[in-house]
Each structure stands twice: as structure tokens, then as C-alpha cells.
Scaffold this motif. Structure first.
Motif, short mmCIF file in Angstrom:
data_model
loop_
_atom_site.label_atom_id
_atom_site.label_comp_id
_atom_site.label_asym_id
_atom_site.label_seq_id
_atom_site.Cartn_x
_atom_site.Cartn_y
_atom_site.Cartn_z
N GLU A 40 18.63 0.43 -15.69
CA GLU A 40 17.88 0.32 -16.82
C GLU A 40 18.12 -0.80 -17.82
O GLU A 40 19.58 -0.79 -18.19
CB GLU A 40 17.49 1.69 -17.40
CG GLU A 40 16.63 1.71 -18.65
CD GLU A 40 16.40 2.82 -19.33
OE1 GLU A 40 15.46 3.72 -18.98
OE2 GLU A 40 17.36 3.19 -20.16
N VAL A 41 17.48 -1.71 -18.15
CA VAL A 41 17.91 -2.61 -19.44
C VAL A 41 17.46 -2.20 -20.44
O VAL A 41 16.43 -1.84 -20.83
CB VAL A 41 17.45 -4.05 -18.89
CG1 VAL A 41 18.22 -4.22 -17.43
CG2 VAL A 41 15.99 -4.39 -18.98
N ARG A 42 18.12 -2.93 -21.79
CA ARG A 42 17.44 -3.16 -23.02
C ARG A 42 16.88 -4.34 -23.24
O ARG A 42 17.77 -5.29 -23.31
CB ARG A 42 18.50 -2.49 -23.95
CG ARG A 42 18.94 -1.04 -23.90
CD ARG A 42 20.38 -0.82 -24.72
NE ARG A 42 21.24 -1.12 -23.74
CZ ARG A 42 21.88 -0.63 -22.81
NH1 ARG A 42 21.24 0.44 -22.12
NH2 ARG A 42 22.99 -1.00 -22.24
N ARG A 43 15.77 -4.66 -23.38
CA ARG A 43 15.17 -5.82 -23.63
C ARG A 43 15.02 -6.24 -25.29
O ARG A 43 14.38 -5.56 -25.78
CB ARG A 43 13.85 -5.99 -23.04
CG ARG A 43 13.18 -7.26 -23.00
CD ARG A 43 12.17 -7.60 -21.91
NE ARG A 43 12.82 -7.53 -20.68
CZ ARG A 43 12.44 -7.12 -19.46
NH1 ARG A 43 11.03 -7.17 -19.46
NH2 ARG A 43 12.90 -7.07 -18.29
N LEU A 44 15.65 -7.17 -25.44
CA LEU A 44 15.69 -7.66 -27.12
C LEU A 44 14.55 -8.82 -27.07
O LEU A 44 14.09 -8.93 -28.23
CB LEU A 44 17.15 -8.35 -27.23
CG LEU A 44 18.25 -6.90 -27.49
CD1 LEU A 44 17.53 -5.84 -28.52
CD2 LEU A 44 18.55 -6.17 -26.55
N LEU A 45 14.62 -9.77 -26.24
CA LEU A 45 13.66 -10.88 -26.36
C LEU A 45 12.86 -10.92 -24.78
O LEU A 45 13.65 -10.61 -23.78
CB LEU A 45 14.23 -12.04 -26.42
CG LEU A 45 15.02 -12.51 -27.91
CD1 LEU A 45 15.62 -14.17 -27.84
CD2 LEU A 45 13.99 -12.38 -29.13
N TYR A 62 22.28 -4.27 -20.32
CA TYR A 62 22.39 -3.58 -19.53
C TYR A 62 23.94 -2.89 -19.41
O TYR A 62 24.75 -3.67 -19.52
CB TYR A 62 22.05 -3.74 -17.85
CG TYR A 62 22.34 -4.90 -17.21
CD1 TYR A 62 23.61 -4.72 -16.45
CD2 TYR A 62 21.84 -6.06 -17.54
CE1 TYR A 62 24.40 -5.84 -15.73
CE2 TYR A 62 22.65 -7.30 -16.70
CZ TYR A 62 23.59 -7.02 -16.22
OH TYR A 62 24.43 -8.13 -15.19
N GLY A 63 23.91 -1.70 -19.21
CA GLY A 63 25.34 -1.02 -19.05
C GLY A 63 25.82 -0.94 -20.13
O GLY A 63 25.34 -0.70 -21.27
N LEU A 134 28.82 -1.53 -14.16
CA LEU A 134 27.95 -2.73 -14.19
C LEU A 134 27.50 -2.83 -15.59
O LEU A 134 26.88 -1.71 -16.24
CB LEU A 134 26.95 -2.41 -13.44
CG LEU A 134 25.95 -4.02 -13.30
CD1 LEU A 134 26.73 -4.79 -12.73
CD2 LEU A 134 24.58 -3.49 -12.38
N HIS A 135 27.80 -3.97 -16.35
CA HIS A 135 27.67 -4.11 -17.76
C HIS A 135 27.52 -5.64 -17.95
O HIS A 135 28.47 -6.52 -17.57
CB HIS A 135 28.78 -3.67 -18.53
CG HIS A 135 28.77 -3.64 -20.01
ND1 HIS A 135 29.80 -3.83 -21.00
CD2 HIS A 135 27.41 -3.92 -20.86
CE1 HIS A 135 29.18 -4.02 -22.20
NE2 HIS A 135 27.71 -3.92 -22.02
N GLY A 136 26.45 -5.82 -18.58
CA GLY A 136 26.17 -7.38 -18.61
C GLY A 136 25.00 -7.71 -19.48
O GLY A 136 24.28 -6.78 -19.88
N ALA A 137 24.63 -9.21 -19.47
CA ALA A 137 23.47 -9.64 -19.97
C ALA A 137 22.77 -10.60 -19.25
O ALA A 137 23.52 -11.40 -18.29
CB ALA A 137 23.80 -10.15 -21.50
#
Length: 321
Positions: A40-45, A62-63, A134-137
Motif C-alpha cells: 500500500e502506498v501513500r500518494r502525495l502527487l 511506501y513502507g 520494504l521502504h521507499g519512494a
């Protein structure tokens, strides 16, 4: 590096008419989106209130996700036009495959930079044997008209230059920061940097007044120009700044994203960045019929099916809704 929404909403962005020409502090809240089977991701743009920051047109955070007993990221082959994708990790690995024949495992603080140009397809997945977290952009950069039909290609840079100060290490991902230049190919005046701050750090980072900026919080507790920015949120800063005050209440990491305001008007729909509805329609048809985008070899599964186009016509316009 995909938008997996099955009913994607067109984002109409670009143009200088809505650029904030003075310093502001505009906190952007994320929208939660499923990416593949278990991420699951957090969409900022693009955001409800703001579409772009410089040429940066798409930002997912995400992460950290526990994927020790999960498949992790699994994004099937999908197409892109008119953009660059930036893969940036703090933890874990992502295996990139694309239709130019690239096969590359991207690891923390290595730059995976794909230029779609006129057309490319790719997949992303956690390797079968992968780290437990897993953690990144994942980010997109819009290509200007002069370069959006260039040949597709992929770059991997395992080592990147950095700007250092007491309590700060700023790894330059793309573009220029304080006289230090990333080896990644940039097509517009831009900056992307990963800022690692130690607890108690109180620093001022030099900026370019003609750029607009945003700061994405990755981890830890940090104040950006006096505003607390929690992990997974972004602070839009506008233009007109010569420096950026940062204070870390704990060990923390943020991403600085900025650039010259993007003056061309765009349509962004699904995984395409274009200028007209006809271009979007043609790209969708080409992907559906198996032409133009090539083939991704080695991914275990079918490619993504293109969603239906919206019923209303798509017209490019400004940067905010």
C-alpha cells in the motif's frame, strides 16, 4: 513505478499560472492506494490541491512494510510515455525489468532512473529472496516537449554524490544541490535529494529562489521551516526561498524535491504523460494491441490491462484543482 488504479482520474497539470511565487507552508496529506498484491502506498502527487512541484508530477511513499513472509512488491509489465521514473529505496530491493532489455536489482540509496521517452514498458518486483522490510519512494518526472519523444533508456547509479554539514548528509539523486550534481540524466532544471539528519541537527540548506520546492518526510521527527512533517506527508514550500531551515527531533530522513516551475500544460492519465487526449487514446490503443511498447521478458505473469478511458474529454490546463 505504476499507477494501478482501475479507474484512474485524469490529472490536468503544468503551466505557470498557479505556481506559488512566494514562500508558503502547505501541508499535503496522502491518499492511500494499493500497489500490486501486498504493498500500500501513500500518494502525495498528484494531490487534490496540488499537481506538480517543478517537473515532479507523481510521488508515492511506501513502507516500512514487513514483507518477510510476503511476496513484497509485485507490479506486472505496464507502459509509460512522456516521463522519467525514479526508484528510491531506504530498505529492501526492487528488481527492475524493461522492454529495452534492462535487468537490474535496485538497492537502498541507489538510483534507478528510467526514461520512457516515446514508449517503454517495465515491471517491478521484490526478488524471490528479499530483505524482510520494504521502504521507499517512487516518483515521476515529466519530460519537456523537446525530449518527450526521445529513445527509451534505463540508468542505474550505485554511487551518488552528497552535500554534508554537521548532522546532515544530503545525497543528490537528480539535478543539482549546492554545487553538487547527480550523474542521472535530467531534462529540466530540477533537484531531488535524500536528506539524512541526526537527532538534534539544526541546519539551513541553500536553495534556488526561482525553484519551487516540497519536502517528503520518510522517517523520524523533523521540522521543516518550523512545521512538523510526519512520515508519509509532504510540505509544499512555494518559490522565493534562498535557504530551508531543518531541525531533527530524532534521527530522521526526508526527500527534497524541487525545480523550475514546469510551464507546459499536461494531461496525466494512468501511466501516461501527454499533451492531448488523442495522444492518450493512441497510447492506450498501442498498449492494448501489443504495439509500440515492446515486451518485458522474464516476469512471471501477464501484463497489466489498460483501464477504460473516462467519458469526459481530457484537456490540459493548470497545476492545481
Amino acid at each position: 513505478m505504476s499507477n494501478l488504479d482501475r479507474a484512474p482520474v485524469p490529472s490536468l497539470c503544468g503551466g505557470r499560472g498557479f505556481v506559488v511565487a512566494e514562500p508558503v507552508r502547505e501541508l499535503l496529506s496522502p491518499r492511500h492506494v494499493r500497489l500490486g498484491e501486498s504493498t500500500e502506498v501513500r500518494r502525495l502527487l498528484p494531490n487534490l490541491g496540488r499537481r506538480m512541484i517543478g517537473a515532479w508530477a507523481f510521488v508515492d511513499h511506501y513502507g516500512p512494510d514487513d514483507i518477510a513472509d510476503e511476496p513484497g512488491m509485485q507490479v506486472p509489465p505496464h507502459p509509460h510515455i512522456g516521463l522519467q521514473t525514479v526508484s528510491w529505496l531506504h530498505e529492501g530491493e526492487v528488481l527492475h525489468r524493461d522492454s529495452t532489455g534492462s535487468l537490474q536489482t535496485i538497492r537502498p540509496r541507489e538510483l534507478g532512473l528510467m526514461t520512457s521517452g516515446r514508449a517503454i514498458s517495465h515491471s517491478e518486483e521484490s526478488p524471490r529472496s528479499h530483505a524482510p522490510t520494504l521502504h521507499g519512494a517512487q516518483l515521476w518526472v515529466a519530460l519537456p516537449d523537446a525530449h518527450r519523444h526521445t529513445d527509451p533508456h534505463f540508468e542505474h547509479h550505485a554511487t551518488l554524490p552528497a552535500v554534508t554539514a554537521p548532522g546532515l548528509t544530503a545525497t543528490v539523486i537528480l539535478g543539482d544541490l549546492d554545487g553538487v550534481t547527480s550523474p542521472g540524466t535530467a531534462y529540466t532544471p530540477i533537484v531531488g535529494a535524500d536528506l539524512a539528519l541526526t537527532r538534534g541537527a539544526d541546519v539551513r540548506l541553500p536553495l534556488v529562489p526561482d525553484f519551487e520546492y516540497g519536502v517528503l518526510a520518510m522517517s523520524g521527527e523533523v521540522q521543516v521551516d518550523g512545521v512538523p512533517v510526519l512520515p508519509g506527508s509532504m510540505l509544499y514550500l512555494g518559490c522565493g526561498r534562498r535557504e530551508l531551515p531543518l531541525r531533527a527531533e530524532s534521527d530522521a530522513a526526508v526527500m527534497l524535491l524541487g525545480g523550475e516551475p514546469f510551464d507546459e500544460e499536461l494531461i496525466m492519465w494512468w501511466n501516461f504523460v501527454a499533451r492531448t487526449q488523442e495522444e492518450i487514446e493512441q497510447a492506450r490503443q498501442d498498449w492494448t494491441t501489443g504495439t509500440r511498447f515492446g515486451e518485458v521478458h522474464g516476469y512471471d505473469g501477464p501484463p497489466l490491462r489498460a483501464p477504460d478511458l473516462p467519458a469526459t474529454p481530457l484537456k490540459p490546463r493548470g497545476r492545481v484543482r
